[in-house]
Design an enzyme around this catalytic site. Sequence first.
Site, PDB file in Angstrom:
ATOM      1  N   LYS A   1      54.818  93.551  60.000  1.00  0.00           N
ATOM      2  CA  LYS A   1      54.086  92.432  59.409  1.00  0.00           C
ATOM      3  C   LYS A   1      52.824  92.980  58.757  1.00  0.00           C
ATOM      4  O   LYS A   1      51.963  93.553  59.431  1.00  0.00           O
ATOM      5  CB  LYS A   1      53.739  91.400  60.475  1.00  0.00           C
ATOM      6  CG  LYS A   1      52.965  90.191  59.946  1.00  0.00           C
ATOM      7  CD  LYS A   1      52.650  89.239  61.094  1.00  0.00           C
ATOM      8  CE  LYS A   1      51.858  88.033  60.617  1.00  0.00           C
ATOM      9  NZ  LYS A   1      51.507  87.144  61.746  1.00  0.00           N
TER      10      LYS A   1
ATOM     11  N   LYS B   1      57.766  91.145  56.999  1.00  0.00           N
ATOM     12  CA  LYS B   1      56.993  90.013  56.472  1.00  0.00           C
ATOM     13  C   LYS B   1      55.763  90.548  55.758  1.00  0.00           C
ATOM     14  O   LYS B   1      55.039  91.354  56.331  1.00  0.00           O
ATOM     15  CB  LYS B   1      56.566  89.101  57.631  1.00  0.00           C
ATOM     16  CG  LYS B   1      55.737  87.894  57.204  1.00  0.00           C
ATOM     17  CD  LYS B   1      55.286  87.090  58.412  1.00  0.00           C
ATOM     18  CE  LYS B   1      54.477  85.877  57.956  1.00  0.00           C
ATOM     19  NZ  LYS B   1      53.976  85.090  59.088  1.00  0.00           N
TER      20      LYS B   1
END
Length: 325
Positions: free
Chosen positions: A194, A247
Amino acid sequence: MFKRFRRLRINPNLRDLVRETSLESRNFIYPLFVVSGENVKKEISSMPGVFQMSLDEILKECENLVNLGIKSIILFGIPNLKDSVGSDALSDNGIIATSLQAIKDKFPNLFVITDLCFCEYTDHGHCGIIDPVKQTVDNDATLEISVKQALIHAKNGADMIAPSGMMDGIISALRDGLDSNGYENLPIMAYSTKFASGYYGPFRDVAESTPHFGDRSSYQMDPANRLEAINESLEDEMQGADILMVKPALAYLDIIRDLREKTLLPICAYNVSGEYALLKAGAKLGVIDYERVMVETLLSIKRAGADMIISYHAKEICEILRRAK
């Protein structure tokens, strides 16, 4: 002699036969944001078509999703009261716990993933307990309360837990905590790679999770680092993650592909709020064919190697897929 690639493109039926990548409704996970109250359905200006909803409206939305063929949601809670440790997330009477109970009672076959983090629940907007000296999240103290949060989710009906705070050791801590309390079969989807991304801006509007000081660069990934990104995901795999996530998606398709070549685990990609908002803005300005660009975008994520996609476009793409049948 040269290769005539067009032989396989001239006939539309043959094009369908040789198509390598496809999108199906089962590939999509739709994010939902639950708030306190009744009859609340507040559209987010930066994310047209995305709403904060009270639980009664969330249940109506779940009905719509099921009818569209969407089988999975990821649930975010936004409490009325926030404090330094995110106490609402640690309560059986908190917004996530009570929402889980209601959703699973009415839609037992809907697969409910819970976002496990503290940024929506803390008054400072960071993803855990703050170290007052270093003015950043205390990693190990946050692991302890993350396990407590995971047990709240498990006890109240979560089908899968997705820790998003990027704490070192989070998967190992959660796995140990869940297993020792009888939840050894509850899967964990790691937000394993992320990035500290500018694409999250609109999400912070809907989740009310903007940090009140500093940023998240000390715990989220540097967008410049490819090798570290892969290392993060492989470490989560080693600690026991069942699904790995990248992400955002679009600016990191290379990472999705790299990870696909390094792991046999399923990969999820989060097609984030900024990516969604850009397409919506392009449609509003009339500079893109919105449906075509949306499909092409989601195909690119799947083609890169994602098995599943969390996306605010999920309802729209599933409606297109339904019309195509």
